[in-house]
Design an enzyme around this catalytic site. Sequence first.
Site, PDB file in Angstrom:
ATOM      1  N   ARG A  38      -1.624 -14.060  -6.924  1.00 18.48           N
ATOM      2  CA  ARG A  38      -0.946 -14.987  -6.688  1.00 18.48           C
ATOM      3  C   ARG A  38      -1.590 -16.624  -6.864  1.00 18.48           C
ATOM      4  NH1 ARG A  38      -3.051 -12.195  -2.641  1.00 18.48           N
ATOM      5  NH2 ARG A  38      -4.475 -13.035  -0.952  1.00 18.48           N
TER       6      ARG A  38
ATOM      7  N   ASN B  45      -1.440  -7.492  -5.306  1.00 13.80           N
ATOM      8  CA  ASN B  45      -0.996  -8.789  -5.235  1.00 13.80           C
ATOM      9  C   ASN B  45      -1.843  -9.721  -6.024  1.00 13.80           C
ATOM     10  OD1 ASN B  45      -1.134 -11.588  -3.699  1.00 13.80           O
ATOM     11  ND2 ASN B  45       0.747 -10.803  -3.136  1.00 13.80           N
TER      12      ASN B  45
ATOM     13  N   HIS C  68      -0.946  -0.611  -3.805  1.00 14.95           N
ATOM     14  CA  HIS C  68      -0.562  -2.009  -3.771  1.00 14.95           C
ATOM     15  C   HIS C  68      -1.317  -3.071  -4.711  1.00 14.95           C
ATOM     16  CE1 HIS C  68      -1.988  -5.746  -1.705  1.00 14.95           C
ATOM     17  NE2 HIS C  68      -0.765  -6.081  -1.497  1.00 14.95           N
TER      18      HIS C  68
ATOM     19  N   HIS D 298      -7.770  -0.724  15.057  1.00  9.74           N
ATOM     20  CA  HIS D 298      -7.363   0.098  16.266  1.00  9.74           C
ATOM     21  C   HIS D 298      -7.568   1.444  15.971  1.00  9.74           C
ATOM     22  CE1 HIS D 298      -3.415  -0.617  13.725  1.00  9.74           C
ATOM     23  NE2 HIS D 298      -3.278   0.644  14.357  1.00  9.74           N
TER      24      HIS D 298
ATOM     25  N   HIS E 190       5.551   3.782  -3.124  1.00  7.42           N
ATOM     26  CA  HIS E 190       5.514   4.970  -2.391  1.00  7.42           C
ATOM     27  C   HIS E 190       6.055   6.047  -3.177  1.00  7.42           C
ATOM     28  CE1 HIS E 190       4.083   3.276   1.325  1.00  7.42           C
ATOM     29  NE2 HIS E 190       5.136   2.075   1.095  1.00  7.42           N
TER      30      HIS E 190
END
Length: 299
Positions: A110, A108, A106, A171, A96
């Site tokens: 894995r 990731n 972001h 939403h 941020h």
Amino acid sequence: MAVDKQSITDFFTGLQDRICQALETADGSGRFHEDRWERAEGGGGRTRIIQNGNVIEKGGVLFSAVHGPASDAVLKQMKTTEPADFYATGVSIVIHPHSPMVPIIHMNVRYFELSTGACWFGGGIDLTPHYVDADDARWFHQYLKTACDRHNPDYYSQYKSWADDYFFIRHRAETRGIGGVFFDYLRPADDDHKAALFAFVQEIGNSFAPIYTHFMQKNRALPFGENEKKWQMLRRGRYVEFNLVWDRGTKFGLETNGRTESILMSMPPQANWVYDYQPEPGSREAETLGLLKKRIDWV
């Protein structure tokens, strides 16, 4: 060299080191604080946090390697009922920035395996600008497409679509940002396929530092005022909503007794919510909202 959990783990620890060094250099003053931790059930990790730098207000670069008996939920996810132990390792990053003109990012990457032999790779990288700039979006997506094309010409379109669907705040009926690429449960068919998938995961992991340092340098000096800071706080609020309501990794970590501080390092230092906020028609804020949609072809 065979691709096994040790060679994968070694790459991830080195990736964390290289990314932290690149971010510190690009920031100029921020330094990472390392918090080593152990998981009672097995394994542990290195959580590295940077705060109050020249560009980065708060960021985390996390490495973990954990193991133990696989839960019923994990076994079901892997489509097996046979009791097994698991091993999971990866690197997760959220940054941020101070400036609303520099995007949130972001990443990731894995790896997961069961003692039964089943295994898979996952990961991705996505960008969340506070203000969507079309040129920046095209640069970002072209970079990812080039990286994907080195491994499979179908990867970019397939994994971009997956990112559009995954990083979607249902939403709010808006995407979290401009997406990127996202992939999960990539199961190797044989050793050669496993090596190819690992090479792709390495490509994505190694893409992070050049991508984000580019935006740090390019956008850090762009002017902004109080209005842009207020908008940044609202967009951070949307980021929080996605991570707490929809992100599978956050929910999985909290539900499986993961390390709370590391799981929630993705939260911004400050955020805001305004009831029924409506941007001024024709404003940059309204323009950004109009671009937070799936299936935009940036390249």
